[in-house]
Design a protein around this motif. Structure first.
Motif, PDB file in Angstrom:
ATOM      1  N   GLY A  30      53.163  34.685  14.495  1.00 48.72           N
ATOM      2  CA  GLY A  30      52.705  35.116  14.169  1.00 48.72           C
ATOM      3  C   GLY A  30      50.674  34.767  14.499  1.00 48.72           C
ATOM      4  O   GLY A  30      50.146  35.814  13.965  1.00 48.72           O
ATOM      5  N   THR A  31      51.494  34.809  16.407  1.00 50.47           N
ATOM      6  CA  THR A  31      50.442  34.559  16.671  1.00 50.47           C
ATOM      7  C   THR A  31      49.696  35.577  17.661  1.00 50.47           C
ATOM      8  O   THR A  31      50.123  36.406  18.108  1.00 50.47           O
ATOM      9  N   ASN A  32      48.349  36.043  17.779  1.00 46.47           N
ATOM     10  CA  ASN A  32      47.677  37.219  18.426  1.00 46.47           C
ATOM     11  C   ASN A  32      47.460  36.827  19.541  1.00 46.47           C
ATOM     12  O   ASN A  32      46.647  36.236  19.657  1.00 46.47           O
ATOM     13  N   VAL A  33      48.646  37.462  20.800  1.00 49.89           N
ATOM     14  CA  VAL A  33      48.795  36.967  22.192  1.00 49.89           C
ATOM     15  C   VAL A  33      48.554  38.130  22.527  1.00 49.89           C
ATOM     16  O   VAL A  33      48.859  39.342  22.393  1.00 49.89           O
ATOM     17  N   LEU A  34      47.086  37.730  23.704  1.00 46.41           N
ATOM     18  CA  LEU A  34      46.626  38.822  24.738  1.00 46.41           C
ATOM     19  C   LEU A  34      47.535  38.211  26.072  1.00 46.41           C
ATOM     20  O   LEU A  34      46.831  36.946  26.109  1.00 46.41           O
ATOM     21  N   ILE A  35      48.291  38.875  26.333  1.00 48.09           N
ATOM     22  CA  ILE A  35      48.624  38.591  28.237  1.00 48.09           C
ATOM     23  C   ILE A  35      47.678  39.802  29.364  1.00 48.09           C
ATOM     24  O   ILE A  35      47.753  40.924  28.914  1.00 48.09           O
ATOM     25  N   VAL A  36      47.292  38.873  29.877  1.00 46.01           N
ATOM     26  CA  VAL A  36      46.202  38.866  31.474  1.00 46.01           C
ATOM     27  C   VAL A  36      46.775  39.257  32.494  1.00 46.01           C
ATOM     28  O   VAL A  36      47.926  38.249  33.128  1.00 46.01           O
ATOM     29  N   ASP A  37      47.598  40.339  32.562  1.00 48.67           N
ATOM     30  CA  ASP A  37      48.325  40.409  34.391  1.00 48.67           C
ATOM     31  C   ASP A  37      47.295  40.593  35.418  1.00 48.67           C
ATOM     32  O   ASP A  37      46.652  41.717  35.598  1.00 48.67           O
ATOM     33  N   ALA A  38      47.163  39.209  35.976  1.00 50.10           N
ATOM     34  CA  ALA A  38      46.485  39.293  37.170  1.00 50.10           C
ATOM     35  C   ALA A  38      47.003  39.054  39.083  1.00 50.10           C
ATOM     36  O   ALA A  38      47.054  39.105  39.472  1.00 50.10           O
ATOM     37  N   ASP A  39      48.507  39.641  38.004  1.00 53.86           N
ATOM     38  CA  ASP A  39      49.426  39.922  39.459  1.00 53.86           C
ATOM     39  C   ASP A  39      48.964  41.389  40.177  1.00 53.86           C
ATOM     40  O   ASP A  39      49.578  42.189  39.970  1.00 53.86           O
ATOM     41  N   GLN A  40      48.084  41.471  41.410  1.00 50.74           N
ATOM     42  CA  GLN A  40      47.508  42.606  42.065  1.00 50.74           C
ATOM     43  C   GLN A  40      48.856  43.635  42.286  1.00 50.74           C
ATOM     44  O   GLN A  40      49.022  44.254  42.439  1.00 50.74           O
ATOM     45  N   LYS A  41      49.884  43.417  42.956  1.00 51.64           N
ATOM     46  CA  LYS A  41      51.240  43.972  43.725  1.00 51.64           C
ATOM     47  C   LYS A  41      52.232  43.725  42.622  1.00 51.64           C
ATOM     48  O   LYS A  41      52.744  45.297  42.672  1.00 51.64           O
ATOM     49  N   GLN A  42      52.554  43.008  42.025  1.00 53.31           N
ATOM     50  CA  GLN A  42      53.628  43.521  41.296  1.00 53.31           C
ATOM     51  C   GLN A  42      53.934  44.081  39.406  1.00 53.31           C
ATOM     52  O   GLN A  42      54.261  44.949  39.002  1.00 53.31           O
ATOM     53  N   GLN A  43      52.461  42.840  38.432  1.00 49.57           N
ATOM     54  CA  GLN A  43      52.075  43.260  37.825  1.00 49.57           C
ATOM     55  C   GLN A  43      53.581  43.575  36.433  1.00 49.57           C
ATOM     56  O   GLN A  43      53.511  44.253  36.066  1.00 49.57           O
ATOM     57  N   SER A  44      54.247  42.077  36.419  1.00 46.25           N
ATOM     58  CA  SER A  44      55.260  42.019  36.143  1.00 46.25           C
ATOM     59  C   SER A  44      55.477  42.378  34.714  1.00 46.25           C
ATOM     60  O   SER A  44      56.167  42.682  33.852  1.00 46.25           O
TER      61      SER A  44
END
Length: 224
Positions: A30-44
């Protein structure tokens, strides 16, 4: 709001998968989670969120954005719609990695238990101690196979951790087949457990990640 970075100067250590596992388990609770994808190449991480969204498996309280510049990262970290922000950065020394570490309440440094990986890990910790004294880093032994702990390579890695006094979380992450299945588009480990043959494996995997989250929470409280 809590900010946690997943960082290493070397690729292939399992940062993104670990970030997603933790994000998914937090969101499942139930936690509100934001993933910040800072992998400029893969954005996995961003790609995983998109796959899960299309498959209808993405937890409702989990979202992701991609950033390519430090200014974009700073803006993302100002969002107020998340309880926890997880930052996944590219496996190299760059401005985004530095900015992520500085901005975080805790930086996890996933590392395989072998000397080659550990040499680079030691360098990162030494650099952070010299240049970023306020940023707490914790090593996480990642992708540990069942027999690894009895090998000379594992013991050599542990010796390097001790000799260099690297702060390490007690829980290490096992190498598990269900993690590979999760990384496709499962959304949550619980989703995999719908297969009766996977129930026991998923329970062990969840306990592993929950143990790591407990370590992280304790560390953040101690360093606050």
């Amino acid at each position: 709001m809590t900010i946690i970075a997943f960082a290493h100067t070397k690729g292939g250590v399992g940062k993104s998968t670990l970030c997603l596992l933790i994000a998914s388990e937090l969101a499942r609770g139930g936690t509100n989670v934001l993933i910040v994808d800072a992998d400029q190449k893969q954005q996995s991480c961003l790609q995983w969120v998109k796959r899960c969204g299309e498959a209808g498996t993405l937890p409702q309280t989990l979202q992701a954005v991609a950033v390519t510049k430090t200014e974009e990262l700073k803006l993302a970290l100002k969002r107020t719609d998340a309880d926890v922000i997880l930052i996944d950065v590219q496996g190299s020394m760059n401005d985004l990695l530095i900015a992520a570490i500085v901005a975080s309440d805790l930086t996890l440094v996933p590392t395989k238990a072998n000397v080659i990986e550990m040499v680079e890990t030691v360098k990162l910790f030494e650099w952070a101690e010299t240049n970023l004294k306020r940023a707490p880093l914790r090593l996480v032994l990642n992708r540990v196979d069942g027999i690894d702990t009895n090998t000379a390579a594992f013991q050599d890695a542990v010796r390097m951790i001790r000799d260099n006094k690297l702060p390490t979380l007690p829980t290490f992450v096992r190498s598990r087949k269900v993690y590979e299945q999760f990384a496709r588009d499962a959304g949550t480990l619980s989703g995999i457990a719908r297969d009766p043959s996977k129930v026991e494996q998923v329970a062990k995997a969840q306990n592993n990640i929950i143990g790591l989250i407990t370590d992280m929470t304790s560390t953040i409280e101690q360093t606050a």
